[in-house]
Motif scaffolding. Structure first.
Motif, PDB file in Angstrom:
ATOM      1  N   GLN A   1       0.734  -1.103  -0.060  1.00  0.00           N
ATOM      2  CA  GLN A   1       0.068  -0.016   0.238  1.00  0.00           C
ATOM      3  C   GLN A   1       0.827   1.337  -0.105  1.00  0.00           C
TER       4      GLN A   1
ATOM      5  N   PHE B   1       2.111   1.541  -3.551  1.00  0.00           N
ATOM      6  CA  PHE B   1       0.941   1.992  -4.309  1.00  0.00           C
ATOM      7  C   PHE B   1       0.890   3.636  -4.484  1.00  0.00           C
ATOM      8  N   HIS B   2       1.030   4.013  -3.033  1.00  0.00           N
ATOM      9  CA  HIS B   2       0.674   5.534  -2.997  1.00  0.00           C
ATOM     10  C   HIS B   2       1.941   6.397  -3.102  1.00  0.00           C
TER      11      HIS B   2
ATOM     12  N   SER C   1       1.074   2.149  -9.181  1.00  0.00           N
ATOM     13  CA  SER C   1      -0.514   1.966  -9.501  1.00  0.00           C
ATOM     14  C   SER C   1      -0.583   1.398 -10.936  1.00  0.00           C
ATOM     15  N   GLU C   2       0.058   2.202 -11.888  1.00  0.00           N
ATOM     16  CA  GLU C   2      -0.274   1.779 -13.227  1.00  0.00           C
ATOM     17  C   GLU C   2       0.492   0.499 -13.533  1.00  0.00           C
TER      18      GLU C   2
ATOM     19  N   ARG D   1      -2.102  -2.006 -12.227  1.00  0.00           N
ATOM     20  CA  ARG D   1      -3.311  -2.363 -13.361  1.00  0.00           C
ATOM     21  C   ARG D   1      -2.934  -3.039 -14.512  1.00  0.00           C
TER      22      ARG D   1
END
Length: 191
Positions: A111, A114-115, A121-122, A125
């Motif tokens: 997490q 991710f931030h 995050s890309e 995905r």
């Protein structure tokens, strides 16, 4: 730093420094054959990068037979996404098929990355998209390909499974009996 991070976390937006930050969030572990990484009913609190070895995911069917749902090979992410990301008890069990070297990352560290890491995050995905396509293809193969063709595809794409996993696990993964798989292997050896 292990090459596994370059291999698993491939993304154009990641700099060399980003990869170092991502790598530092992982902990190297070595686990013996037959060990459990996650048991049915537990909630996953981490995922793993598999540097060396073979891991499988399995469930128990309505007759309490073990059915292998996935094999994880070197340079793949060993994960039960629904348990980790939805914080649900896992329906699957993760078990090592061979001695393994893995890199563990906790949900909390994931997490944070991710931030805080641009592009993470890309990358996530794109990884999930690839997994969805792969799962869909496996579902289609079960109904459109013969058992022999599914075995040959597995042999071509992930030979380490054929080399290291027990026949019964391979057969359940392919959706056939171990007797049928033995027959397929015997017929192919005559060619």
């Amino acid at each position: 730093m292990s090459d596994i991070f370059q291999s698993v976390y491939q993304h154009l937006q990641f700099s060399a420094e980003d990869i170092k930050v991502i790598a530092k969030a992982h902990q190297k572990i070595e686990i013996t054959k037959g060990s459990f990484l996650l048991k049915e009913g537990e909630t996953a609190n981490e995922y793993y990068l598999l540097e060396k070895g073979l891991v499988r995911a399995f469930v128990h069917d309505y007759n309490n037979n073990e059915i292998t749902t996935e094999f994880f090979v070197e340079n793949e992410i060993v994960i039960v996404p629904a348990s980790l990301f939805q914080r649900n008890p896992s329906q699957e069990t993760l078990q090592t098929v061979t001695d393994c070297v893995l890199w563990k990352i906790s949900f909390e560290d994931f997490q944070h990355l991710f931030h805080s890491v641009p592009g993470f995050s890309e990358w996530g995905r794109l990884w999930f998209t690839t997994q969805v396509f792969s799962l869909k293809q496996k579902s289609l193969d079960i109904v459109t390909e013969t058992a022999t063709n599914r075995y040959l595809k597995l042999l071509k794409e992930k030979p380490q499974i054929i080399q290291n996993a027990p026949l019964k696990q391979i057969a359940s993964f392919l959706g056939i009996t171990d007797t049928s798989l033995s027959r397929i292997r015997k017929d192919l050896s005559k060619i």
